[in-house]
Enzyme design. Structure first.
Site, PDB file in Angstrom:
ATOM      1  N   THR A   7       0.820  -1.225   0.000  1.00 17.30           N
ATOM      2  CA  THR A   7       0.000   0.000   0.000  1.00 17.30           C
ATOM      3  C   THR A   7       0.849   1.268   0.000  1.00 17.30           C
ATOM      4  OG1 THR A   7      -0.057  -0.171   2.406  1.00 17.30           O
ATOM      5  CG2 THR A   7      -1.968  -1.040   1.216  1.00 17.30           C
ATOM      6  N   CYS A  43      18.069   4.506  -3.311  1.00 19.27           N
ATOM      7  CA  CYS A  43      17.773   5.123  -4.611  1.00 19.27           C
ATOM      8  C   CYS A  43      18.891   6.055  -5.104  1.00 19.27           C
ATOM      9  CB  CYS A  43      16.460   5.893  -4.543  1.00 19.27           C
ATOM     10  SG  CYS A  43      16.280   6.855  -3.039  1.00 19.27           S
ATOM     11  N   GLN A  87      16.959  15.600  -3.555  1.00 23.13           N
ATOM     12  CA  GLN A  87      16.066  14.437  -3.512  1.00 23.13           C
ATOM     13  C   GLN A  87      14.592  14.801  -3.344  1.00 23.13           C
ATOM     14  OE1 GLN A  87      19.591  11.925  -1.313  1.00 23.13           O
ATOM     15  NE2 GLN A  87      17.559  11.069  -1.089  1.00 23.13           N
ATOM     16  N   SER A 103       9.011  12.088  -2.518  1.00 24.72           N
ATOM     17  CA  SER A 103       8.465  10.725  -2.618  1.00 24.72           C
ATOM     18  C   SER A 103       9.412   9.700  -2.006  1.00 24.72           C
ATOM     19  CB  SER A 103       8.157  10.362  -4.076  1.00 24.72           C
ATOM     20  OG  SER A 103       9.286  10.609  -4.877  1.00 24.72           O
ATOM     21  N   HIS A 107      14.995  12.163  -8.276  1.00 29.11           N
ATOM     22  CA  HIS A 107      16.178  12.660  -7.563  1.00 29.11           C
ATOM     23  C   HIS A 107      17.194  13.167  -8.599  1.00 29.11           C
ATOM     24  CE1 HIS A 107      14.557  11.009  -3.997  1.00 29.11           C
ATOM     25  NE2 HIS A 107      15.502  10.148  -3.646  1.00 29.11           N
ATOM     26  N   ASN A 135      13.188   8.218  -8.611  1.00 30.55           N
ATOM     27  CA  ASN A 135      13.651   7.519  -7.411  1.00 30.55           C
ATOM     28  C   ASN A 135      12.763   6.359  -7.014  1.00 30.55           C
ATOM     29  OD1 ASN A 135      12.006   9.999  -6.947  1.00 30.55           O
ATOM     30  ND2 ASN A 135      11.870   9.218  -4.875  1.00 30.55           N
TER      31      ASN A 135
HETATM   32  P1  NAP Z   1       5.247   4.333   2.694  1.00 28.07           P
HETATM   33  O1  NAP Z   1       4.623   4.994   1.535  1.00 28.07           O
HETATM   34  O2  NAP Z   1       5.143   4.990   4.028  1.00 28.07           O
HETATM   35  O3  NAP Z   1       4.669   2.824   2.815  1.00 28.07           O
HETATM   36  C1  NAP Z   1       5.030   1.951   3.848  1.00 28.07           C
HETATM   37  C2  NAP Z   1       4.488   0.566   3.560  1.00 28.07           C
HETATM   38  O4  NAP Z   1       4.969  -0.342   4.560  1.00 28.07           O
HETATM   39  C3  NAP Z   1       2.976   0.508   3.623  1.00 28.07           C
HETATM   40  O5  NAP Z   1       2.516  -0.454   2.699  1.00 28.07           O
HETATM   41  C4  NAP Z   1       2.738   0.017   5.040  1.00 28.07           C
HETATM   42  O6  NAP Z   1       1.507  -0.648   5.196  1.00 28.07           O
HETATM   43  C5  NAP Z   1       3.858  -0.980   5.155  1.00 28.07           C
HETATM   44  N1  NAP Z   1       4.142  -1.302   6.555  1.00 28.07           N
HETATM   45  C6  NAP Z   1       4.522  -0.445   7.526  1.00 28.07           C
HETATM   46  N2  NAP Z   1       4.661  -1.112   8.696  1.00 28.07           N
HETATM   47  C7  NAP Z   1       4.367  -2.405   8.439  1.00 28.07           C
HETATM   48  C8  NAP Z   1       4.317  -3.574   9.229  1.00 28.07           C
HETATM   49  N3  NAP Z   1       4.594  -3.557  10.531  1.00 28.07           N
HETATM   50  N4  NAP Z   1       3.966  -4.744   8.648  1.00 28.07           N
HETATM   51  C9  NAP Z   1       3.668  -4.776   7.336  1.00 28.07           C
HETATM   52  N5  NAP Z   1       3.687  -3.695   6.523  1.00 28.07           N
HETATM   53  C10 NAP Z   1       4.036  -2.524   7.080  1.00 28.07           C
HETATM   54  O7  NAP Z   1       6.797   4.112   2.472  1.00 28.07           O
HETATM   55  P2  NAP Z   1       7.585   3.826   1.091  1.00 28.07           P
HETATM   56  O8  NAP Z   1       8.080   5.089   0.547  1.00 28.07           O
HETATM   57  O9  NAP Z   1       6.774   2.937   0.211  1.00 28.07           O
HETATM   58  O10 NAP Z   1       8.859   3.077   1.659  1.00 28.07           O
HETATM   59  C11 NAP Z   1       8.782   1.852   2.337  1.00 28.07           C
HETATM   60  C12 NAP Z   1      10.181   1.363   2.631  1.00 28.07           C
HETATM   61  O11 NAP Z   1      10.842   1.065   1.393  1.00 28.07           O
HETATM   62  C13 NAP Z   1      11.109   2.386   3.323  1.00 28.07           C
HETATM   63  O12 NAP Z   1      10.939   2.365   4.714  1.00 28.07           O
HETATM   64  C14 NAP Z   1      12.465   1.950   2.883  1.00 28.07           C
HETATM   65  O13 NAP Z   1      12.954   0.916   3.724  1.00 28.07           O
HETATM   66  C15 NAP Z   1      12.205   1.379   1.483  1.00 28.07           C
HETATM   67  N6  NAP Z   1      12.544   2.396   0.461  1.00 28.07           N
HETATM   68  C16 NAP Z   1      13.665   2.216  -0.224  1.00 28.07           C
HETATM   69  C17 NAP Z   1      14.036   3.121  -1.169  1.00 28.07           C
HETATM   70  C18 NAP Z   1      15.306   2.961  -1.869  1.00 28.07           C
HETATM   71  O14 NAP Z   1      16.065   3.891  -1.862  1.00 28.07           O
HETATM   72  N7  NAP Z   1      15.580   1.827  -2.510  1.00 28.07           N
HETATM   73  C19 NAP Z   1      13.271   4.240  -1.440  1.00 28.07           C
HETATM   74  C20 NAP Z   1      12.111   4.420  -0.725  1.00 28.07           C
HETATM   75  C21 NAP Z   1      11.759   3.485   0.225  1.00 28.07           C
HETATM   76  P3  NAP Z   1       0.195   0.045   5.844  1.00 28.07           P
HETATM   77  O15 NAP Z   1      -0.623   0.560   4.701  1.00 28.07           O
HETATM   78  O16 NAP Z   1      -0.473  -1.116   6.500  1.00 28.07           O
HETATM   79  O17 NAP Z   1       0.655   1.080   6.785  1.00 28.07           O
HETATM   80  O1  3JN Z   2      14.897   9.620   1.259  1.00 29.76           O
HETATM   81  C1  3JN Z   2      15.007   9.112   0.156  1.00 29.76           C
HETATM   82  O2  3JN Z   2      14.950   9.782  -0.882  1.00 29.76           O
HETATM   83  C2  3JN Z   2      15.219   7.650   0.042  1.00 29.76           C
HETATM   84  C3  3JN Z   2      14.802   6.972   1.282  1.00 29.76           C
HETATM   85  C4  3JN Z   2      15.029   5.719   1.518  1.00 29.76           C
HETATM   86  C5  3JN Z   2      14.679   5.112   2.795  1.00 29.76           C
HETATM   87  C6  3JN Z   2      13.619   5.638   3.542  1.00 29.76           C
HETATM   88  C7  3JN Z   2      13.314   5.085   4.780  1.00 29.76           C
HETATM   89  C8  3JN Z   2      14.035   4.025   5.276  1.00 29.76           C
HETATM   90  C9  3JN Z   2      15.393   4.014   3.267  1.00 29.76           C
HETATM   91  C10 3JN Z   2      16.449   3.413   2.403  1.00 29.76           C
HETATM   92  O3  3JN Z   2      16.072   2.791   1.425  1.00 29.76           O
HETATM   93  O4  3JN Z   2      17.638   3.539   2.675  1.00 29.76           O
HETATM   94  C11 3JN Z   2      15.079   3.502   4.523  1.00 29.76           C
HETATM   95  C12 3JN Z   2      15.862   2.363   5.104  1.00 29.76           C
HETATM   96  O5  3JN Z   2      16.835   2.612   5.795  1.00 29.76           O
HETATM   97  O6  3JN Z   2      15.452   1.251   4.888  1.00 29.76           O
END
Ligand code: NAP
Ligand code: 3JN
Length: 340
Positions: free
Chosen positions: A14, A131, A158, A161, A244, A317
């Site tokens: 989600t 990212c 950055q 999003s 980004h 990103n």
């Molecule tokens: P987001 O929009 O806040 O979405 C968070 C997602 O995680 C939602 O689907 C949420 O579900 C779910 N979630 C949170 N707590 C949970 C739990 N205890 N059990 C199961 N699902 C849970 O965040 P996002 O931007 O999509 O990012 C999510 C994560 O992806 C980040 O924290 C980071 O680790 C990673 N990320 C990585 C990159 C990268 O650079 N590669 C970039 C962005 C994000 P609900 O709807 O139930 O709350």
């Molecule tokens: O801030 C951004 O533009 C990228 C964010 C990535 C991020 C956000 C929350 C938690 C990360 C990540 O992918 O490094 C994390 C994380 O540490 O998992």
């Protein structure tokens, strides 16, 4: 690609990244016989769409991975720390988007255009880099192969999003409030993000760099497979929704000219060179949003050092920086027959 059809789970379905993962799986016609959406209890029962059909979000529980071949995780580090080993033990391969496993020596950290061979040593958990790291290492790889990069100085711009769906809403609300002469509310960021720049992404560490900056430093060395590369980063949040941007300065061991870099990058998969300053052609987030490629432009010789190059790198990103790279990892696993 193999003719296998997989049961695929999207953990965090989600969220901003999870929704994009579903979109990318659909757009690339990933060979899935079933796609399951998982999130927390809060959104269990929510309906999402995949290939024109509704799929019901399930609560993530330890038993979720039984019968699942592949799980794409984007629900934050603590969820990945707890659930990725459970999935791996159940024989489900995890591609994890959080930082939880990236620097674990047992876990490959992969950008398919750069180090696909690292997938061969996977033990059911593969990490997707940050990212900002992903979009930087793609164009740097062919330059490193040709001229050996000794030092990288990067500053990022950055998009919100990257912080998730709540940050996208915060920027939108603040812009509306300011245009209506109202006070802004700051819930996600410590200061107003609308019409501002915050030199602060993730938490500050003891060395006064942020965790985001040190992710770029450490992940770059691991992906390129060269610990001797010096990397220094300044990461900045800007009021952009998607895409980004990075100003990157490199110093190489062997001489390489801007013209040679342009020619190298024009042929490299996943890169699009947009570099004709006289015609005002250069990469910008408005061009990169929704696209798969990493855009590179403003390629110039840096005449202040013997072997230096400046460039400007922009990518979506949420796509190449997260969802697309994760799906490309899964495709590469299939191609190399690394999914049992
Ligand atoms: P987001 O929009 O806040 O979405 C968070 C997602 O995680 C939602 O689907 C949420 O579900 C779910 N979630 C949170 N707590 C949970 C739990 N205890 N059990 C199961 N699902 C849970 O965040 P996002 O931007 O999509 O990012 C999510 C994560 O992806 C980040 O924290 C980071 O680790 C990673 N990320 C990585 C990159 C990268 O650079 N590669 C970039 C962005 C994000 P609900 O709807 O139930 O709350
Ligand atoms: O801030 C951004 O533009 C990228 C964010 C990535 C991020 C956000 C929350 C938690 C990360 C990540 O992918 O490094 C994390 C994380 O540490 O998992």
């Amino acid at each position: 690609m193999s003719s296998r059809e997989l049961v695929v789970g999207v953990v965090g379905a989600t969220g901003a990244v999870g929704r994009e993962m579903l979109k990318v799986l659909e757009q690339r016609n990933f060979p899935a016989k079933e796609v399951r959406a998982l999130a927390s209890k809060r959104s269990a029962g929510t309906l999402l769409e995949f290939k024109g059909k509704k799929i019901k979000v399930e609560e993530l529980v330890p038993d979720s991975f039984k019968g699942m071949d592949l799980a794409l995780f984007s629900a934050g580090g603590s969820v990945s720390k707890k659930f990725a080993p459970i999935a791996a033990k159940d024989g489900c391969i995890v591609v994890d988007n959080s930082s939880a496993w990236r620097m674990d020596p047992e876990v490959p950290l992969v950008v398919p255009e750069v180090n696909p061979k690292d997938l061969e040593k996977h033990k059911n958990i593969i990490a997707n880099p940050n990212c900002s790291t992903i979009q930087m290492v793609v164009p740097l790889k062919p330059i490193h192969d040709q001229a050996r990069i000794k030092r990288i100085v990067v500053s990022t711009y950055q998009a919100v999003s990257g912080t998730g769906h709540k940050a996208i809403e915060e920027l939108e609300k603040q812009v509306r409030a300011l245009f209506n002469m109202q006070d802004v509310e700051c819930n996600v960021y410590p200061y107003q993000i609308a019409f501002n720049c915050l030199p602060h992404i993730d938490v500050f560490l003891d060395n006064d760099y942020t965790k985001e900056e040190m992710k770029m430093v450490n992940e770059t060395k691991k992906i390129i497979g060269d610990n001797s590369i010096k990397v220094t980063a300044t990461t900045v949040r800007v009021p952009v929704f998607y895409g980004h941007s990075e100003s990157v300065n490199i110093e190489t061991e062997k001489k390489i000219t801007a013209k040679e870099v342009r020619a190298l990058l024009t042929q490299f998969p996943g890169v699009k060179v947009l570099d004709n300053p006289k015609e005002k052609i250069y990469p910008m987030p408005i061009f990169a949003a929704g696209e798969d490629d990493v855009f590179v432009g403003r390629i110039r010789d840096d005449d202040t050092i013997e072997n230096g190059i400046n460039m400007w790198i922009v990518a979506d990103n949420i796509r190449k920086g997260a969802a697309l790279n994760a799906v490309q990892i899964a495709e590469e696993l299939l191609k190399r027959e690394l999914i049992p």
